[in-house]
Structure formats: C-alpha cells, structure tokens
Design a protein around this motif. Sequence first.
Motif, PDB file in Angstrom:
ATOM      1  N   LYS A   1       0.832  -1.215   0.000  1.00  0.00           N
ATOM      2  CA  LYS A   1       0.000   0.000   0.000  1.00  0.00           C
ATOM      3  C   LYS A   1       0.857   1.252   0.000  1.00  0.00           C
ATOM      4  O   LYS A   1       0.614   2.193  -0.760  1.00  0.00           O
ATOM      5  N   MET A   2       1.881   1.287   0.854  1.00  0.00           N
ATOM      6  CA  MET A   2       2.725   2.481   0.934  1.00  0.00           C
ATOM      7  C   MET A   2       3.526   2.682  -0.351  1.00  0.00           C
ATOM      8  O   MET A   2       3.712   3.816  -0.800  1.00  0.00           O
ATOM      9  N   GLY A   3       3.963   1.605  -0.949  1.00  0.00           N
ATOM     10  CA  GLY A   3       4.676   1.713  -2.232  1.00  0.00           C
ATOM     11  C   GLY A   3       3.782   2.277  -3.322  1.00  0.00           C
ATOM     12  O   GLY A   3       4.193   3.125  -4.110  1.00  0.00           O
ATOM     13  N   ARG A   4       2.542   1.815  -3.348  1.00  0.00           N
ATOM     14  CA  ARG A   4       1.570   2.326  -4.328  1.00  0.00           C
ATOM     15  C   ARG A   4       1.308   3.807  -4.095  1.00  0.00           C
ATOM     16  O   ARG A   4       1.304   4.609  -5.043  1.00  0.00           O
TER      17      ARG A   4
ATOM     18  N   ALA B   1       3.269   5.934  -2.634  1.00  0.00           N
ATOM     19  CA  ALA B   1       4.488   6.680  -2.969  1.00  0.00           C
ATOM     20  C   ALA B   1       4.599   6.886  -4.481  1.00  0.00           C
ATOM     21  O   ALA B   1       4.993   7.967  -4.941  1.00  0.00           O
ATOM     22  N   GLU B   2       4.247   5.875  -5.259  1.00  0.00           N
ATOM     23  CA  GLU B   2       4.284   6.025  -6.716  1.00  0.00           C
ATOM     24  C   GLU B   2       3.240   7.023  -7.208  1.00  0.00           C
ATOM     25  O   GLU B   2       3.500   7.783  -8.133  1.00  0.00           O
ATOM     26  N   LEU B   3       2.075   7.027  -6.581  1.00  0.00           N
ATOM     27  CA  LEU B   3       1.005   7.943  -6.992  1.00  0.00           C
ATOM     28  C   LEU B   3       1.231   9.374  -6.500  1.00  0.00           C
ATOM     29  O   LEU B   3       0.650  10.308  -7.046  1.00  0.00           O
ATOM     30  N   ASN B   4       2.051   9.536  -5.459  1.00  0.00           N
ATOM     31  CA  ASN B   4       2.304  10.844  -4.845  1.00  0.00           C
ATOM     32  C   ASN B   4       3.811  11.038  -4.638  1.00  0.00           C
ATOM     33  O   ASN B   4       4.282  11.107  -3.500  1.00  0.00           O
ATOM     34  N   PRO B   5       4.567  11.154  -5.723  1.00  0.00           N
ATOM     35  CA  PRO B   5       6.032  11.174  -5.599  1.00  0.00           C
ATOM     36  C   PRO B   5       6.609  12.376  -4.857  1.00  0.00           C
ATOM     37  O   PRO B   5       7.760  12.331  -4.427  1.00  0.00           O
ATOM     38  N   THR B   6       5.825  13.414  -4.671  1.00  0.00           N
ATOM     39  CA  THR B   6       6.355  14.598  -3.979  1.00  0.00           C
ATOM     40  C   THR B   6       6.124  14.555  -2.471  1.00  0.00           C
ATOM     41  O   THR B   6       6.632  15.412  -1.752  1.00  0.00           O
ATOM     42  N   LEU B   7       5.353  13.576  -1.991  1.00  0.00           N
ATOM     43  CA  LEU B   7       5.062  13.492  -0.563  1.00  0.00           C
ATOM     44  C   LEU B   7       6.073  12.605   0.151  1.00  0.00           C
ATOM     45  O   LEU B   7       6.546  11.618  -0.401  1.00  0.00           O
ATOM     46  N   THR B   8       6.371  12.965   1.395  1.00  0.00           N
ATOM     47  CA  THR B   8       7.245  12.142   2.220  1.00  0.00           C
ATOM     48  C   THR B   8       6.437  10.997   2.827  1.00  0.00           C
ATOM     49  O   THR B   8       5.196  11.011   2.810  1.00  0.00           O
ATOM     50  N   PHE B   9       7.141  10.038   3.412  1.00  0.00           N
ATOM     51  CA  PHE B   9       6.468   8.935   4.101  1.00  0.00           C
ATOM     52  C   PHE B   9       5.559   9.481   5.196  1.00  0.00           C
ATOM     53  O   PHE B   9       4.409   9.048   5.333  1.00  0.00           O
ATOM     54  N   SER B  10       6.058  10.440   5.974  1.00  0.00           N
ATOM     55  CA  SER B  10       5.257  11.037   7.050  1.00  0.00           C
ATOM     56  C   SER B  10       3.998  11.701   6.513  1.00  0.00           C
ATOM     57  O   SER B  10       2.924  11.607   7.127  1.00  0.00           O
ATOM     58  N   GLU B  11       4.101  12.366   5.399  1.00  0.00           N
ATOM     59  CA  GLU B  11       2.927  13.014   4.795  1.00  0.00           C
ATOM     60  C   GLU B  11       1.931  11.972   4.291  1.00  0.00           C
ATOM     61  O   GLU B  11       0.711  12.161   4.436  1.00  0.00           O
TER      62      GLU B  11
ATOM     63  N   ILE C   1       1.474   8.964   5.542  1.00  0.00           N
ATOM     64  CA  ILE C   1       0.833   8.414   6.736  1.00  0.00           C
ATOM     65  C   ILE C   1      -0.199   9.403   7.289  1.00  0.00           C
ATOM     66  O   ILE C   1      -1.322   9.026   7.637  1.00  0.00           O
ATOM     67  N   ALA C   2       0.167  10.677   7.370  1.00  0.00           N
ATOM     68  CA  ALA C   2      -0.756  11.701   7.871  1.00  0.00           C
ATOM     69  C   ALA C   2      -2.008  11.767   7.014  1.00  0.00           C
ATOM     70  O   ALA C   2      -3.129  11.866   7.543  1.00  0.00           O
ATOM     71  N   ASN C   3      -1.854  11.693   5.701  1.00  0.00           N
ATOM     72  CA  ASN C   3      -3.014  11.719   4.805  1.00  0.00           C
ATOM     73  C   ASN C   3      -3.897  10.493   5.000  1.00  0.00           C
ATOM     74  O   ASN C   3      -5.126  10.600   4.987  1.00  0.00           O
ATOM     75  N   GLU C   4      -3.286   9.339   5.185  1.00  0.00           N
ATOM     76  CA  GLU C   4      -4.057   8.116   5.413  1.00  0.00           C
ATOM     77  C   GLU C   4      -4.821   8.185   6.726  1.00  0.00           C
ATOM     78  O   GLU C   4      -5.980   7.761   6.803  1.00  0.00           O
TER      79      GLU C   4
ATOM     80  N   SER D   1      -9.598  16.634   7.047  1.00  0.00           N
ATOM     81  CA  SER D   1      -8.680  17.166   6.049  1.00  0.00           C
ATOM     82  C   SER D   1      -7.277  16.683   6.393  1.00  0.00           C
ATOM     83  O   SER D   1      -7.004  16.337   7.543  1.00  0.00           O
ATOM     84  N   PRO D   2      -6.368  16.628   5.395  1.00  0.00           N
ATOM     85  CA  PRO D   2      -5.028  16.131   5.654  1.00  0.00           C
ATOM     86  C   PRO D   2      -4.361  16.822   6.822  1.00  0.00           C
ATOM     87  O   PRO D   2      -4.518  18.027   7.027  1.00  0.00           O
ATOM     88  N   LEU D   3      -3.634  16.056   7.611  1.00  0.00           N
ATOM     89  CA  LEU D   3      -2.940  16.584   8.768  1.00  0.00           C
ATOM     90  C   LEU D   3      -1.682  17.338   8.349  1.00  0.00           C
ATOM     91  O   LEU D   3      -1.092  17.060   7.310  1.00  0.00           O
ATOM     92  N   LYS D   4      -1.293  18.283   9.147  1.00  0.00           N
ATOM     93  CA  LYS D   4      -0.041  19.017   8.907  1.00  0.00           C
ATOM     94  C   LYS D   4       1.096  18.193   9.498  1.00  0.00           C
ATOM     95  O   LYS D   4       1.024  17.733  10.620  1.00  0.00           O
ATOM     96  N   VAL D   5       2.142  17.999   8.710  1.00  0.00           N
ATOM     97  CA  VAL D   5       3.296  17.251   9.176  1.00  0.00           C
ATOM     98  C   VAL D   5       4.268  18.225   9.842  1.00  0.00           C
ATOM     99  O   VAL D   5       4.626  19.245   9.262  1.00  0.00           O
ATOM    100  N   VAL D   6       4.632  17.938  11.072  1.00  0.00           N
ATOM    101  CA  VAL D   6       5.573  18.780  11.805  1.00  0.00           C
ATOM    102  C   VAL D   6       6.979  18.323  11.467  1.00  0.00           C
ATOM    103  O   VAL D   6       7.305  17.145  11.568  1.00  0.00           O
ATOM    104  N   LYS D   7       7.811  19.268  11.042  1.00  0.00           N
ATOM    105  CA  LYS D   7       9.197  18.916  10.684  1.00  0.00           C
ATOM    106  C   LYS D   7      10.156  19.490  11.670  1.00  0.00           C
ATOM    107  O   LYS D   7       9.959  20.427  12.332  1.00  0.00           O
TER     108      LYS D   7
END
Length: 68
Positions: free
Chosen positions: A34-37, A39-49, A51-54, A62-68
């Motif tokens: 699922k995460m690989g799929r 990542a391929e569909l959303n190449p500009t998002l990080t893993f954390s982003e 997960i937050a969207n999921e 609405s999508p969560l804000k990722v704290v960096k």
Amino acid sequence: MGIIKISDDLHDDIRKSCQVMSRSINAQAEFWIKMGRLAELNPTLTFSELIANELATANNESPLKVVK
C-alpha cells in the motif's frame, strides 16, 4: 484475495519486520504494498505526509499538517 509469489529474501525481510511492527506477515506485506503504491502515486510526498493523509482519510478529516 489472491496469491503472489515473492522471493525468499523478501519473505525473510517481511517476517523480520512484522515482528518489530507487531503485524502479521500478511499485514506487513500489505502495508508495504500500500505504501509503495501511494508513494508512486504521490512522488512529492514524504512517508510522514503519506501516513498523515491516510490517518486523516480514515478519520474523514482534512489532511494533517506534518511537523518537521
């Protein structure tokens, strides 16, 4: 549900990871797929982003804000 063939090395990696992540072997493999799929569909998002969207989607928010 279908059956997929994977290499013995990948199966060993999944087995090791599922113990660390407290998931079944099937759940760990499904998570990685699922995460690989995503990542391929959303190449500009990080893993954390991803997960937050999921999490937001699961909670109908609405999508969560990722704290960096």
